[in-house]
Design an enzyme around this catalytic site. Structure first.
Site, PDB file in Angstrom:
ATOM      1  N   MET A   1       5.814 -10.045  -2.139  1.00 56.18           N
ATOM      2  CA  MET A   1       5.873  -9.396  -0.823  1.00 56.18           C
ATOM      3  C   MET A   1       5.289 -10.336   0.238  1.00 56.18           C
ATOM      4  O   MET A   1       4.979  -9.904   1.344  1.00 56.18           O
ATOM      5  CB  MET A   1       5.115  -8.069  -0.853  1.00 56.18           C
ATOM      6  CG  MET A   1       5.723  -7.082  -1.853  1.00 56.18           C
ATOM      7  SD  MET A   1       5.415  -5.362  -1.465  1.00 56.18           S
ATOM      8  CE  MET A   1       3.649  -5.296  -1.571  1.00 56.18           C
ATOM      9  N   GLY A   2       5.112 -11.597  -0.106  1.00 56.30           N
ATOM     10  CA  GLY A   2       4.660 -12.585   0.881  1.00 56.30           C
ATOM     11  C   GLY A   2       3.164 -12.567   1.132  1.00 56.30           C
ATOM     12  O   GLY A   2       2.396 -11.973   0.384  1.00 56.30           O
TER      13      GLY A   2
ATOM     14  N   HIS B   1      -1.176 -16.285  -1.450  1.00 57.95           N
ATOM     15  CA  HIS B   1      -2.493 -16.813  -1.822  1.00 57.95           C
ATOM     16  C   HIS B   1      -2.287 -17.576  -3.120  1.00 57.95           C
ATOM     17  O   HIS B   1      -1.158 -17.654  -3.647  1.00 57.95           O
ATOM     18  CB  HIS B   1      -3.513 -15.675  -1.961  1.00 57.95           C
ATOM     19  CG  HIS B   1      -3.038 -14.522  -2.791  1.00 57.95           C
ATOM     20  ND1 HIS B   1      -2.828 -14.618  -4.147  1.00 57.95           N
ATOM     21  CD2 HIS B   1      -2.672 -13.257  -2.448  1.00 57.95           C
ATOM     22  CE1 HIS B   1      -2.394 -13.468  -4.610  1.00 57.95           C
ATOM     23  NE2 HIS B   1      -2.280 -12.617  -3.603  1.00 57.95           N
TER      24      HIS B   1
ATOM     25  N   HIS C   1      -0.082 -16.102  -5.959  1.00 59.57           N
ATOM     26  CA  HIS C   1       1.371 -16.301  -5.839  1.00 59.57           C
ATOM     27  C   HIS C   1       1.745 -17.737  -6.232  1.00 59.57           C
ATOM     28  O   HIS C   1       2.709 -17.968  -6.964  1.00 59.57           O
ATOM     29  CB  HIS C   1       1.834 -16.069  -4.394  1.00 59.57           C
ATOM     30  CG  HIS C   1       1.636 -14.675  -3.880  1.00 59.57           C
ATOM     31  ND1 HIS C   1       0.718 -14.357  -2.909  1.00 59.57           N
ATOM     32  CD2 HIS C   1       2.253 -13.505  -4.207  1.00 59.57           C
ATOM     33  CE1 HIS C   1       0.781 -13.058  -2.643  1.00 59.57           C
ATOM     34  NE2 HIS C   1       1.692 -12.511  -3.421  1.00 59.57           N
TER      35      HIS C   1
ATOM     36  N   GLY D   1       2.700 -11.330 -12.170  1.00 63.46           N
ATOM     37  CA  GLY D   1       1.267 -11.509 -12.424  1.00 63.46           C
ATOM     38  C   GLY D   1       0.672 -10.361 -13.237  1.00 63.46           C
ATOM     39  O   GLY D   1       1.050  -9.197 -13.066  1.00 63.46           O
TER      40      GLY D   1
ATOM     41  N   ASP E   1      -1.075  -7.105 -11.608  1.00 61.63           N
ATOM     42  CA  ASP E   1      -0.407  -5.798 -11.530  1.00 61.63           C
ATOM     43  C   ASP E   1       0.092  -5.474 -12.934  1.00 61.63           C
ATOM     44  O   ASP E   1       1.285  -5.532 -13.222  1.00 61.63           O
ATOM     45  CB  ASP E   1       0.725  -5.859 -10.513  1.00 61.63           C
ATOM     46  CG  ASP E   1       0.203  -6.171  -9.125  1.00 61.63           C
ATOM     47  OD1 ASP E   1      -0.244  -5.253  -8.442  1.00 61.63           O
ATOM     48  OD2 ASP E   1       0.197  -7.361  -8.738  1.00 61.63           O
TER      49      ASP E   1
ATOM     50  N   SER F   1      -3.249 -10.016  -1.368  1.00 62.70           N
ATOM     51  CA  SER F   1      -2.937 -10.060   0.070  1.00 62.70           C
ATOM     52  C   SER F   1      -3.775  -9.013   0.800  1.00 62.70           C
ATOM     53  O   SER F   1      -4.133  -9.187   1.958  1.00 62.70           O
ATOM     54  CB  SER F   1      -1.448  -9.778   0.296  1.00 62.70           C
ATOM     55  OG  SER F   1      -0.675 -10.681  -0.469  1.00 62.70           O
ATOM     56  N   ARG F   2      -4.098  -7.920   0.112  1.00 66.14           N
ATOM     57  CA  ARG F   2      -4.853  -6.828   0.744  1.00 66.14           C
ATOM     58  C   ARG F   2      -6.326  -7.182   0.983  1.00 66.14           C
ATOM     59  O   ARG F   2      -7.003  -6.484   1.723  1.00 66.14           O
ATOM     60  CB  ARG F   2      -4.756  -5.547  -0.091  1.00 66.14           C
ATOM     61  CG  ARG F   2      -3.368  -4.936  -0.046  1.00 66.14           C
ATOM     62  CD  ARG F   2      -3.324  -3.554  -0.650  1.00 66.14           C
ATOM     63  NE  ARG F   2      -2.076  -2.877  -0.351  1.00 66.14           N
ATOM     64  CZ  ARG F   2      -1.023  -2.793  -1.171  1.00 66.14           C
ATOM     65  NH1 ARG F   2      -1.065  -3.346  -2.362  1.00 66.14           N
ATOM     66  NH2 ARG F   2       0.076  -2.163  -0.793  1.00 66.14           N
TER      67      ARG F   2
HETATM   68  P1  AMP Z   1       2.715  -9.169  -4.307  1.00 72.44           P
HETATM   69  O1  AMP Z   1       3.141 -10.124  -3.242  1.00 72.44           O
HETATM   70  O2  AMP Z   1       1.332  -8.648  -4.113  1.00 72.44           O
HETATM   71  O3  AMP Z   1       3.755  -8.111  -4.585  1.00 72.44           O
HETATM   72  O4  AMP Z   1       2.612 -10.029  -5.642  1.00 72.44           O
HETATM   73  C1  AMP Z   1       3.680 -10.813  -6.093  1.00 72.44           C
HETATM   74  C2  AMP Z   1       3.377 -11.276  -7.503  1.00 72.44           C
HETATM   75  O5  AMP Z   1       2.157 -11.996  -7.502  1.00 72.44           O
HETATM   76  C3  AMP Z   1       3.203 -10.104  -8.483  1.00 72.44           C
HETATM   77  O6  AMP Z   1       3.821 -10.445  -9.714  1.00 72.44           O
HETATM   78  C4  AMP Z   1       1.706 -10.011  -8.622  1.00 72.44           C
HETATM   79  O7  AMP Z   1       1.280  -9.479  -9.862  1.00 72.44           O
HETATM   80  C5  AMP Z   1       1.310 -11.473  -8.510  1.00 72.44           C
HETATM   81  N1  AMP Z   1      -0.105 -11.595  -8.092  1.00 72.44           N
HETATM   82  C6  AMP Z   1      -0.730 -10.962  -7.086  1.00 72.44           C
HETATM   83  N2  AMP Z   1      -2.042 -11.292  -7.068  1.00 72.44           N
HETATM   84  C7  AMP Z   1      -2.233 -12.142  -8.097  1.00 72.44           C
HETATM   85  C8  AMP Z   1      -3.381 -12.838  -8.614  1.00 72.44           C
HETATM   86  N3  AMP Z   1      -4.583 -12.717  -8.075  1.00 72.44           N
HETATM   87  N4  AMP Z   1      -3.211 -13.637  -9.694  1.00 72.44           N
HETATM   88  C9  AMP Z   1      -1.983 -13.766 -10.269  1.00 72.44           C
HETATM   89  N5  AMP Z   1      -0.869 -13.149  -9.831  1.00 72.44           N
HETATM   90  C10 AMP Z   1      -0.992 -12.352  -8.763  1.00 72.44           C
END
Ligand code: AMP
Length: 284
Positions: free
Chosen positions: A30-31, A34, A37, A147, A150, A186-187
């Protein structure tokens, strides 16, 4: 690095690569990138010829009182980071592209969403499952990386890949943490300074549980009680759940005999944070 904004452009791109016998790997996001990602991109890079990242803040996975409208975004920075990580294409669709008018299909799993976050976010995982199914059909990857941060989402994706016969290898990426242990998210950008220190209660709780289990504690209720008391000492924290569960089925365990998943969700101020760890029993 190619930037593709429509379904047809993305599908044509992937079809062309496949005709050239290239292996395609997808990292859905979702962009607001960090290092978490980036680590998924770095994991995918050596496994494929073409590394695709999708950036889409999926409205159907947010409940009515959640943070869809305030979700952080910095596309320019994301594109620069993706390029640096060796991404060969970014899929950057609009909401209308993913959900055209009269869209009416939903992918819903029967059991896995009934646990952990799914109990508190009733529409979340059907939104995730629907959008990931669409991304799989649009990007047609050979490999997709998610990741472990989640964890429930990862299990749901593994199950839907199996159930819907996607010929896609699902790979899990480790949780990437800040130096002090906070899982990157991201939060985290929403947190004030005080809340940022309270956010550490999650990773510290995982460590506390690991210590107790290493010392032979087998009773999840006893550990949960200690963790609850511990988290409550941090300002602005509200516990949503602390769960010891079977890492495959996500069902709660009543005794810690094998490897368990400890999953935690805590609201720090208004920001909902999650973290988890797979913990082995010392007897193993
Ligand atoms: P999101 O943008 O938050 O939807 O995350 C995109 C992908 O990045 C998902 O597969 C998450 O599980 C993974 N992700 C988010 N935070 C982390 C983290 N701290 N370490 C590893 N993967 C992550």
């Amino acid at each position: 690095m190619d930037i593709l904004k429509t379904k047809s452009a993305m599908q044509e791109w992937s079809k062309k690569k496949k005709k050239e016998s290239k292996t395609v790997c997808l990292v859905p996001t979702m962009g607001y990138f960090h290092q978490g990602h980036i680590s998924l991109m770095e994991k995918g890079k050596p496994l494929c010829d073409e590394l695709v990242v999708s950036i889409f803040v999926n409205p159907t996975q947010f409940g009515p009182n959640e943070d869809l409208d305030s979700y952080p975004s910095n596309i320019e920075n994301d594109l620069a980071l993706a390029k640096k990580a060796g991404v060969t294409a970014v899929f950057l669709p609009s909401k209308k592209t993913v959900y055209p008018e009269k869209f009416q299909t939903e992918i819903k799993l029967q059991y896995l969403p009934g646990f952990l976050c799914g109990k508190f976010r009733p529409v979340h995982f059907s939104g995730v499952a629907t959008v990931v199914t669409k991304l799989f059909n649009i990007v047609m990857p050979d490999i997709a990386i998610f990741g472990q941060k989640d964890y429930q989402q990862l299990q749901i994706i593994r199950q839907l890949t199996l159930d819907l016969d996607f010929d896609i290898k699902i790979i899990a990426g480790n949780i990437i943490r800040e130096k002090d242990g906070l899982a990157m998210s991201s939060r985290n950008a929403y947190l004030s300074k005080l809340q940022r220190s309270s956010a550490l209660s999650l990773s510290k709780s995982l460590n506390l549980a690991k210590e107790l289990i290493a010392r032979g504690e087998k009773n999840p209720v006893a550990i949960k009680n200690q963790i609850e008391t511990f988290i409550c000492t941090f300002p602005e924290t509200t516990i949503e759940y602390i769960s010891f569960c079977n890492p495959k089925t996500l069902e709660a365990v009543d005794s810690i005999e094998h490897q368990v998943l400890l999953a935690i969700a805590v609201k720090v101020g208004k920001t909902r944070l999650i973290d988890n760890a797979l913990i082995d029993h010392p007897a193993q």
